[in-house]
Write an enzyme that holds these catalytic residues in place. Sequence first.
Site, PDB file in Angstrom:
ATOM      1  N   SER A  16       0.830  -1.207   0.000  1.00 62.34           N
ATOM      2  CA  SER A  16       0.000   0.000   0.000  1.00 62.34           C
ATOM      3  C   SER A  16       0.868   1.261   0.000  1.00 62.34           C
ATOM      4  O   SER A  16       0.535   2.239  -0.662  1.00 62.34           O
ATOM      5  CB  SER A  16      -0.956  -0.003   1.192  1.00 62.34           C
ATOM      6  N   ALA A  46      10.944  -3.915  -7.226  1.00 61.07           N
ATOM      7  CA  ALA A  46      11.152  -5.335  -6.941  1.00 61.07           C
ATOM      8  C   ALA A  46       9.971  -5.890  -6.154  1.00 61.07           C
ATOM      9  O   ALA A  46       9.573  -5.334  -5.129  1.00 61.07           O
ATOM     10  CB  ALA A  46      12.442  -5.536  -6.147  1.00 61.07           C
ATOM     11  N   LYS A 206       8.857   1.473  17.659  1.00 63.41           N
ATOM     12  CA  LYS A 206       8.941   2.917  17.431  1.00 63.41           C
ATOM     13  C   LYS A 206       9.585   3.612  18.628  1.00 63.41           C
ATOM     14  O   LYS A 206      10.355   4.566  18.470  1.00 63.41           O
ATOM     15  CB  LYS A 206       7.552   3.482  17.151  1.00 63.41           C
TER      16      LYS A 206
END
EC number: 1.1.1.3
Lengths: 437, 437
Positions: A16, A46, A206
């Site tokens: 996406s 790729a 994160k």
Amino acid sequence: MTDYRRLRVALLGAGSVGSQVASLLRQHADELADRAGARLELVGIAVRDVDAPRDAELPRELLTTDADALIVGSDIVIELMGGIEPARTYLLQAINSGADVVTANKALLATHGPELFDAADQVGAEVYYEAAAAGAIPIIRPLRDSLAGDRVQRIMGIVNGTTNYILDRMDTEGAEFADVLADAQRLGYAEADPTADVEGYDAAQKAAILASLAFHTTVPLDTVHREGITGIDKSTMDAARHAGYVIKLLAVCERLSGDDGESISVRVYPALIDRAHPLASVHGANNAVFVQAEAAGNLMFYGAGAGGVQTASAVLGDVVSAARRHIAGGVGVGESTLANLPIVPVGRVTTRYQITLEVDDRPGVLATVAGILSEGRVSIATLEQTVVGDGADGSGVARLVIGTHKALEQDLSETVDRLAASGVVERVVSVLRVEGD
Amino acid sequence: MTDYRRLRVALLGAGSVGSQVASLLRQHADELADRAGARLELVGIAVRDVDAPRDAELPRELLTTDADALIVGSDIVIELMGGIEPARTYLLQAINSGADVVTANKALLATHGPELFDAADQVGAEVYYEAAAAGAIPIIRPLRDSLAGDRVQRIMGIVNGTTNYILDRMDTEGAEFADVLADAQRLGYAEADPTADVEGYDAAQKAAILASLAFHTTVPLDTVHREGITGIDKSTMDAARHAGYVIKLLAVCERLSGDDGESISVRVYPALIDRAHPLASVHGANNAVFVQAEAAGNLMFYGAGAGGVQTASAVLGDVVSAARRHIAGGVGVGESTLANLPIVPVGRVTTRYQITLEVDDRPGVLATVAGILSEGRVSIATLEQTVVGDGADGSGVARLVIGTHKALEQDLSETVDRLAASGVVERVVSVLRVEGD
């Protein structure tokens, strides 16, 4: 049209985010060339299977399964495959063949970041990863560059959109966790296997990335304390609201000062936040990162934490930066980890707590509870007692909501164990940290 | 301790920001050296009078009145004098002698930015100015780098702390403008001559800087439409609150699309914002910049907009960036103004409006008002009429609060003139734009 130098851009992955990046690169080619000072020529994409069905229309002739061949001779390699391998190998290959690399791969950075940064340092290349933390929100450059002359004291981030969506709906609609999760899955906000989100693994990755940057310290993923939100039910949420709080899954990165110098703590858990705090009004699947710095004071960065096109914005910003650096010459800016502060386990962290207990409703119980807290060096700030019904043995049951002053996590945790074993506590309903002082 | 290369840093100006910069440079010297990859050696501070009393203790031996001598041979020159001259001459001199320059001088950038950027381009140097817009809030790098691959559609900024402090207190306390301004002056939030703040000149300078960056277009200061907040009184504020709005002084930078291509509008005025908008909860002297980009969606950057030490944080971030570039080699990133979109006058902008009128309270008046609006191509979205008392001629007076759909500023303004001259309108109480859709 200016006759710009051409830079060869290779894209690894066409999911996406990848397909949005490919589409924006072609759609805004002239504008991007003006900004970068070079034409960004997408030379190939790729993929695992060139015939797989895709969201966006990608030119068939750009698709290839031969990533190695694509990487050789590229000036900029964008990795949007996700996962550790083969992403790691491809990125190292790209760096060693002289390319700058752009990645949104938080799992890879949180586990192999230092290896990638070292490889880039060796050849004077740079690793760009604005999209790896908090999606479209520009947070990497502010931490690495804008705050480079300051000392970050604390970061509190809502860095996972799925859990914020779930907690926000539980808070505003009084819904149950399982119902909202099912909805989120149906709407595409949560994966079929929601573990990475709801158990805090994504947020922990994160947190490791943000803490490394903020404290100039290598933060291995296994030093990040992690708790998810599956234990938060409607009654906990209701009690939090009643007390003027909202529950958010927070990534907390904190600088600690002690007698033996400075250290840091990095932790992810659901925490209570005062409703007046700027983070409390972050709704839906949005992300926000609240930064407290010694000189700059309080800053907040807010925006979309995920989404293909939003994340593509961050990726393209990195591509333009990489292109500008290619044109300007000079070596890339390396990651600074020279502070390398020790990372303390969560037991050595102090926060405020809210402890909710069900206790026997009889004389002397409160004194026992208060005594155990006091012995455990946990000081009571607020206390609310309500009668809730009958206990297992037929006697009355009261609910105690205890707000503590700042206490050491280790003390608190031992104290809660002693409360649970004291004979007067029927049930430890919840123990939540209070953040955002 | 690593044996770093030394970079000579010259500071021009020792006011509240300058003295903080000098103090932090020395206080965190080791840490800054690790981050920059070079020792930042403060070689001198140019001041007008070495004996003037100062906030902070600055080493007497660093003070000099000879800025020219100081600039020669410096690697990084920090300009914090303010004003156009001699700041402009010193910065050009610094650039031409091969230094990178850091400035917080919004007046200079808004008027002579292109001259400075061109000079830097010629020699491959770079101009850093994170502190020139929105104080400590990192907004320049996000716009220039993070969003370089995106298309900014609109920026709405609360970029002046003084006016936000005044408007916030008027809103929350129901106070009058003059009283809050006097308070703000006493507390040091407003200058003895508050014109630059309350008339929007300061915000207009920042709007020009942000719009230039966001739209890759040179935005001369005189193309920025500017209105201040001196016309906002308690009754206007109360009416806004009643309608679910708050009034904020906004810097709006907007990309417009028309039949003849794209253009931009840059404007500063007090506007109504829905209370649910993230900008509505920016309180006190804080600043926030709300950015809407095509791919990234909505972003917000929040923090302290002014203050010596807060602004010093932004300046030092720039100094570290400049040092890293010196070490890395290569030429600086120039400003991109290749889009150079046309800038339209405010008359060609469309927004929603709220018009408050006092009209004669007699049959037919509403029809007349509605007719004039309709003829003027201003479409009514909401209307509220209340009786407020007696008019000058003894007849009744009604108050009309008219919310419009989007209308062209020029149409709106002509329509308001016709309403005022219509004979049925006693007084045009206020005409405010509504922003934040």
